[in-house]
Design a protein around this motif. Structure first.
Motif, short mmCIF file in Angstrom:
data_model
loop_
_atom_site.label_atom_id
_atom_site.label_comp_id
_atom_site.label_asym_id
_atom_site.label_seq_id
_atom_site.Cartn_x
_atom_site.Cartn_y
_atom_site.Cartn_z
N LEU A 167 15.71 73.41 23.01
CA LEU A 167 15.06 72.85 21.82
C LEU A 167 16.08 72.72 20.70
O LEU A 167 16.82 73.68 20.42
N ILE A 202 17.00 72.75 17.06
CA ILE A 202 16.40 73.34 15.85
C ILE A 202 17.29 73.07 14.64
O ILE A 202 18.45 72.71 14.75
N GLU A 252 13.80 79.07 13.05
CA GLU A 252 12.89 78.34 13.94
C GLU A 252 12.96 78.84 15.38
O GLU A 252 12.13 78.45 16.19
N GLU A 301 5.35 74.59 19.91
CA GLU A 301 5.47 75.18 18.57
C GLU A 301 6.30 74.32 17.63
O GLU A 301 6.34 74.58 16.43
N ALA A 302 6.98 73.32 18.18
CA ALA A 302 7.79 72.44 17.34
C ALA A 302 6.96 71.26 16.82
O ALA A 302 7.49 70.37 16.14
N TRP A 355 7.32 69.28 13.13
CA TRP A 355 8.61 69.52 12.47
C TRP A 355 9.18 68.25 11.84
O TRP A 355 9.86 68.32 10.84
N PRO A 371 12.56 67.58 18.48
CA PRO A 371 11.28 67.31 17.83
C PRO A 371 11.42 66.59 16.50
O PRO A 371 10.42 66.35 15.81
N ARG A 372 12.64 66.26 16.12
CA ARG A 372 12.91 65.48 14.91
C ARG A 372 13.88 64.36 15.27
O ARG A 372 14.62 64.47 16.24
#
Lengths: 300, 336
Positions: free
Chosen positions: A5, A7, A12, A21-22, A25, A293-294
């Motif tokens: 992941l 981060i 995070e 959980e991301a 974000w 996730p971004r």
């Protein structure tokens, strides 16, 4: 298969974390609901490793504090590094000194690999996706997959130099056994030149093009000083996102979008691309999923 | 400091030599490549249609003529990558170009191909293409593993960055830089798009697309939107300059497009070995005009004319100082 992941900061990262959980974000409202759906799709997957840093801009290297903090968690970590000038390479050397032994460093620049081999042999080099040169032009390369292009053309577009045994041997000589790639609009060949090479695949953003000249950095320059390569900036890329719609397409894909953040253009994965990726993950062709996730231009 | 000129056919040779070209480069795409991979997968960094030769025999004749004129010829094999299926064909071609045609150097980007050609110990030297994105000294040192005689630096390096690399490695390997004609909005080696005629270059096609900003802060005010839009307009203007002012030329027929003429005094002082004039696909007239412009300024630099006099002359060549003043037409920013 491992899951990593990407981060922004150590806060995070947690052990026993899942991708779900991301969710939320990314701050973009244009991408928000799509990203949440993608996160839901991969949400149950437990995270094995955390990525920090950037592949695209030497002005966006993580702070020493960000690297130290993640290192202090003792969670498995990978530092993403971009293509760099001599000045950026000096900054990277400082970051490498903060990394625990056995940390991975993703390199997008042969100079970075040279420095890793020479001066930081305890770190593990990983060939980044920028050094995987497969075409990934979302305006058109995907069309070759549905347009009945002749097979050698499509095969060449789906491949890269990674299926050469000689290249796999060369990488092994330089201590590289892991290679990263994008999920391509035209589909990927996951053939690698050696059974010892491990493929990492990114989702759900693919990179299209990147530059040392930055649109966003131009905001604080005047006239002729704008868009100079390697110019200093105030991280203006963190304040906005530019969505291009392919309104001038000669084909039917005029609703297609591209995303510019700072100096780098991205495409987002379609359902078909995510389906192919999932199938390859299940078949064992993918050694690691790197989930972002971004939009992957993250200040740390 | 030599002037490296693009060439597509023998008919261009005599005029380019007479105009000051010191060395030449070209591309070749044999018929078997085109038949197998179509026009969509390029053997080198230019479209097979109209930017190079289409057979090795013609290249051999060109090479003979170049040698007869006491010059050298380099050939591009600078596709960003070659798959395992493609590499035997490219290696065979490299072998043929070197051993049968007598080509003086092969311009290569893919590290795997570079290694394979290096192991083959051909007569032709190896030049590292700008597509390899060699942006720092350590990258050059890495590439020296494969024995290149020259590294072509990407256009995105600033003068002080070129100076740093030259100071570190120009004793070990020749350094070539861009001088005229072809801009790239992106880092060429990290642009995964195609310039295929069906879609054109990604950077220029962006200028005609609908573009919508999203602000990550609390609200997008109309003032902020105008600020972002004005910057985007400047960016599109910059790309227009990179694209040769919309692929134009002056009233006298001199090409627009990125230009490094003002930087020549500095580049010579750094020890740069060769200056690349871009445009294999360009018309013979554009090649001629470009080489003449380059030769005019290089001659003055070789004669050690004062740097400011050289710059003044360079700015006067196109007789359109407003384009120089815009600042978007320069490869390099030059300090007085």
């Amino acid at each position: 298969m491992e899951v990593a992941l990407h981060i922004r900061e150590a806060a995070e990262a947690r052990s026993s974390m899942k991708i779900g959980e991301a969710s939320g974000w990314e701050r973009s409202s244009k991408l928000g609901s799509w990203l949440e759906a993608v996160v839901r799709r991969f949400g149950d997957m437990p995270v094995d490793r955390f990525y920090l840093g950037t592949e695209f801009c030497e002005n966006l290297l993580p702070s020493h504090e960000a690297v130290r903090s993640l290192a202090a968690t003792r969670l498995p970590m990978t530092l993403l590094t971009p293509y760099v000038s001599n000045s950026g390479l000096r900054d990277l050397r400082e970051l490498f000194q903060l990394l625990p032994s056995e940390s991975e460093v993703v390199f997008a620049d042969w100079g970075v690999l040279q420095v890793l081999r020479q001066d930081f042999p305890a770190l593990v080099p990983v060939q980044g996706r920028l050094l995987n040169k497969s075409l990934r032009d979302p305006r058109v390369t995907g069309l070759y997959a549905i347009d009945g292009a002749n097979n050698p053309t499509l095969d060449a577009m789906r491949g890269s130099n990674l299926d050469n045994a000689s290249y796999a041997n060369l990488l092994a000589r330089f201590g590289v056994t892991r290679v990263e790639m994008d999920q391509l609009p035209q589909g990927n060949s996951y053939d690698l030149g050696s059974a010892d090479l491990i493929a990492h695949v990114y989702a759900p953003f693919g990179f299209i093009s990147t530059a040392r000249s930055c649109l966003a950095a131009g905001l604080h320059y005047r006239g002729a000083d704008k868009f100079q390569p390697g110019a200093l900036c105030r991280h203006e890329c963190q304040t906005n996102l530019l969505a291009y719609s392919y309104t001038n397409s000669p084909f039917e894909n005029r609703d297609q979008q591209f995303w510019l953040k700072g100096n780098t253009y991205f495409y987002t994965h379609t359902d078909a691309m995510l389906d192919q990726l999932s199938a390859k993950m299940e078949s064992g062709s993918v050694g690691r999923l790197v989930f972002q996730p971004r939009v992957p231009m993250v200040e740390s | 400091m030599k002037i490296l000129a693009p060439i597509r056919e023998r008919d261009e040779l005599e005029m380019l030599i007479a105009s000051g070209a010191d060395e030449f480069y070209c591309g070749v795409t044999p018929k078997e490549w085109l038949e197998r991979y179509s026009g969509a997968v390029w053997l080198n960094r230019r479209s097979p249609k109209g930017s190079g030769l289409d057979n090795v025999q013609a290249l051999r004749s060109l090479c003979d003529d170049v040698h007869a004129a006491g010059r050298e010829l380099f050939v591009t094999l600078n596709g960003p990558y070659y798959t395992a299926e493609q590499i035997p064909l490219v290696l065979r071609l490299g072998q043929q170009l070197s051993e049968e045609c007598g080509v003086d150097a092969l311009i290569v980007s893919d590290i795997n191909l570079m290694m394979r050609l290096s192991e083959a110990r051909l007569h032709a030297k190896l030049h590292v293409s700008s597509v390899a994105a060699t942006l720092n000294t350590e990258a050059v040192r890495f590439l020296l593993n494969f024995g290149p005689s020259r590294v072509i630096l990407p256009r995105s390096l600033r003068l002080e960055e070129i100076a740093g690399i030259c100071a570190d490695v120009s004793k070990d390997v020749e350094i070539e830089v861009f001088l005229l004609n072809d801009g790239c909005a992106f880092e060429e080696g990290f642009c995964a798009t195609t310039h295929h005629h069906s879609v054109g270059a990604f950077c220029t096609s962006l200028s005609d697309m609908q573009a919508d900003f999203e602000w990550y802060g609390p609200r997008m005010s109309s003032r902020r939107e105008r600020w972002l839009r004005a910057n985007l307009d400047d960016y599109r203007k910059w790309i227009w300059y990179l694209n040769g002012n919309g692929c134009g030329s002056t009233a006298k027929g001199l090409p627009y497009g990125p230009c490094g003429l003002c930087a020549l005094t500095d580049l010579q002082a750094m020890g740069v070995a060769s200056l690349k004039v871009v445009g294999r696909e360009a018309s013979p007239f554009k090649k001629l005009a470009s080489v003449k412009m380059a030769h005019d300024i290089v001659t003055r630099v070789r004669a050690k004319q004062d740097k400011l006099v050289v710059i003044e002359r360079a700015r006067s060549l196109r007789a359109e100082p407003e384009h120089c003043d815009a600042g978007y037409m320069c490869y390099y920013k030059v300090g007085a």
